[in-house]
Design a protein around this motif. Structure first.
Motif, short mmCIF file in Angstrom:
data_model
loop_
_atom_site.label_atom_id
_atom_site.label_comp_id
_atom_site.label_asym_id
_atom_site.label_seq_id
_atom_site.Cartn_x
_atom_site.Cartn_y
_atom_site.Cartn_z
N ALA A 114 0.85 -1.19 0.00
CA ALA A 114 0.00 0.00 0.00
C ALA A 114 0.89 1.24 0.00
O ALA A 114 1.96 1.26 0.59
N VAL A 115 0.43 2.28 -0.68
CA VAL A 115 1.17 3.54 -0.76
C VAL A 115 0.63 4.46 0.33
O VAL A 115 -0.57 4.71 0.39
N TYR A 159 5.64 6.95 6.60
CA TYR A 159 4.89 7.10 5.35
C TYR A 159 5.82 7.20 4.16
O TYR A 159 6.94 7.68 4.27
N ASP A 160 5.32 6.77 3.01
CA ASP A 160 6.10 6.85 1.77
C ASP A 160 6.27 8.29 1.30
O ASP A 160 7.30 8.66 0.73
N TYR A 161 5.23 9.10 1.50
CA TYR A 161 5.23 10.49 1.05
C TYR A 161 4.73 11.38 2.19
O TYR A 161 3.84 10.99 2.93
N VAL A 162 5.29 12.58 2.27
CA VAL A 162 4.79 13.61 3.19
C VAL A 162 4.48 14.83 2.33
O VAL A 162 5.34 15.33 1.60
N LEU A 163 3.25 15.28 2.41
CA LEU A 163 2.79 16.42 1.62
C LEU A 163 2.45 17.55 2.60
O LEU A 163 1.57 17.37 3.45
N VAL A 179 -0.27 9.88 -7.03
CA VAL A 179 -1.11 8.75 -7.46
C VAL A 179 -0.73 8.33 -8.88
O VAL A 179 -0.55 7.14 -9.16
N ARG A 180 -0.57 9.30 -9.78
CA ARG A 180 -0.19 8.95 -11.16
C ARG A 180 1.16 8.24 -11.22
O ARG A 180 1.32 7.24 -11.92
N ALA A 181 2.13 8.74 -10.46
CA ALA A 181 3.47 8.14 -10.46
C ALA A 181 3.43 6.70 -9.93
O ALA A 181 4.06 5.82 -10.49
N GLU A 182 2.68 6.49 -8.87
CA GLU A 182 2.60 5.14 -8.30
C GLU A 182 1.89 4.17 -9.24
O GLU A 182 2.19 2.98 -9.26
N ARG A 183 0.95 4.67 -10.02
CA ARG A 183 0.22 3.81 -10.96
C ARG A 183 1.11 3.30 -12.10
O ARG A 183 0.83 2.24 -12.65
N VAL A 184 2.13 4.05 -12.44
CA VAL A 184 3.00 3.63 -13.54
C VAL A 184 4.29 2.99 -13.04
O VAL A 184 5.12 2.58 -13.84
#
Length: 185
Positions: A114-115, A159-163, A179-184
Motif C-alpha cells: 500500500a502507498v 509514510y512513503d510520502y509527506v505532503l 497517485v499517477r506516479a505510483e500507478r506507472v
C-alpha cells in the motif's frame, strides 16, 4: 492489480479537501467509506462521509473480523470494512483510504505494498487556525485535537510520502502526481 492509497493527517490539515479534489480529478479511483460510531456532523451524509453504526454493532463486527483496520479515536470507533477492498479489486480500480495513523499502521501490515501519504499543515499555528475556523469544535476539543496532532506527526517518517498542505492548488496537484506516479511504477 489494485493499488491501495492510504492518506492520513491530523485533524485540520486539509486531508478531506485534498481527497475530494483527488477523486474529482481521477474518477477512476474508488473511495473507501469508513464505518464509525460517532454522530453525523454538519454536511455529512450516511454512506458518503461514513457508515454510521452503533458501538454495539461495531464491536460485533470487530468480533467477526469484518474490518481491515479499526481504531478508537476520541472515544469513537472508526474502521475499514473488508468489502471495500474486495469491491475495488472486482471493479479493477485503485482504492483510496482516508484513515488515521493507527489504522494506517494496521493496514500497512496487511497490505505491505500500500502507498502511504501523510498530509501536514505548514505549521502548528496554521493547524490551530484551521481547526478554529471550521467552527465545529469547542475550545477544549480543539486543544485535544492539537495534542493528538503532535502525537500523529511523530509518525510521519513511517509514510512513503509527506505532503505539506500550504497552498491548496499546489497540494492538489502534488497529491494527484503521487497517485499517477505510483500507478506507472
Amino acid at each position: 492489480m489494485t493499488t491501495v492509497f492510504i492518506i492520513s493527517a491530523p485533524s485540520g490539515s486539509g486531508k478531506s479537501t485534498l481527497v475530494k479534489s483527488l477523486l474529482a480529478q481521477m474518477p477512476d479511483l474508488e473511495f473507501s467509506v469508513s464505518f464509525t460510531t460517532r454522530a453525523l456532523r454538519g454536511e455529512e451524509r450516511e454512506g458518503e462521509s461514513y457508515h454510521y453504526i452503533s458501538r454495539e454493532e461495531f464491536e460485533e463486527r470487530i468480533a467477526r473480523d469484518e474490518f481491515l483496520e479499526h481504531a478508537c479515536v476520541f472515544g469513537n470507533y472508526y474502521g475499514t470494512h473488508v468489502s471495500v477492498l474486495e469491491q475495488a479489486r472486482a471493479a479493477g480500480r485503485d482504492l483510496v483510504l482516508d484513515i488515521d495513523v493507527q489504522g494506517a499502521r494496521q493496514l500497512k501490515r496487511k497490505i505491505p505494498d500500500a502507498v502511504t501519504i501523510f498530509i501536514l499543515a505548514p505549521s502548528r499555528e496554521s493547524l490551530e487556525e484551521r481547526l478554529r475556523l471550521r467552527g465545529e469544535d469547542a475550545p477544549e476539543v480543539i486543544e485535544r485535537r492539537l495534542r493528538a496532532a503532535a502525537d500523529e506527526i511523530r509518525n510521519y517518517q513511517q509514510y512513503d510520502y509527506v505532503l505539506i498542505n500550504d497552498e491548496l492548488e499546489e497540494s492538489e496537484r502534488t497529491l494527484a502526481a503521487i497517485v499517477r506516479a505510483e500507478r506507472v511504477r
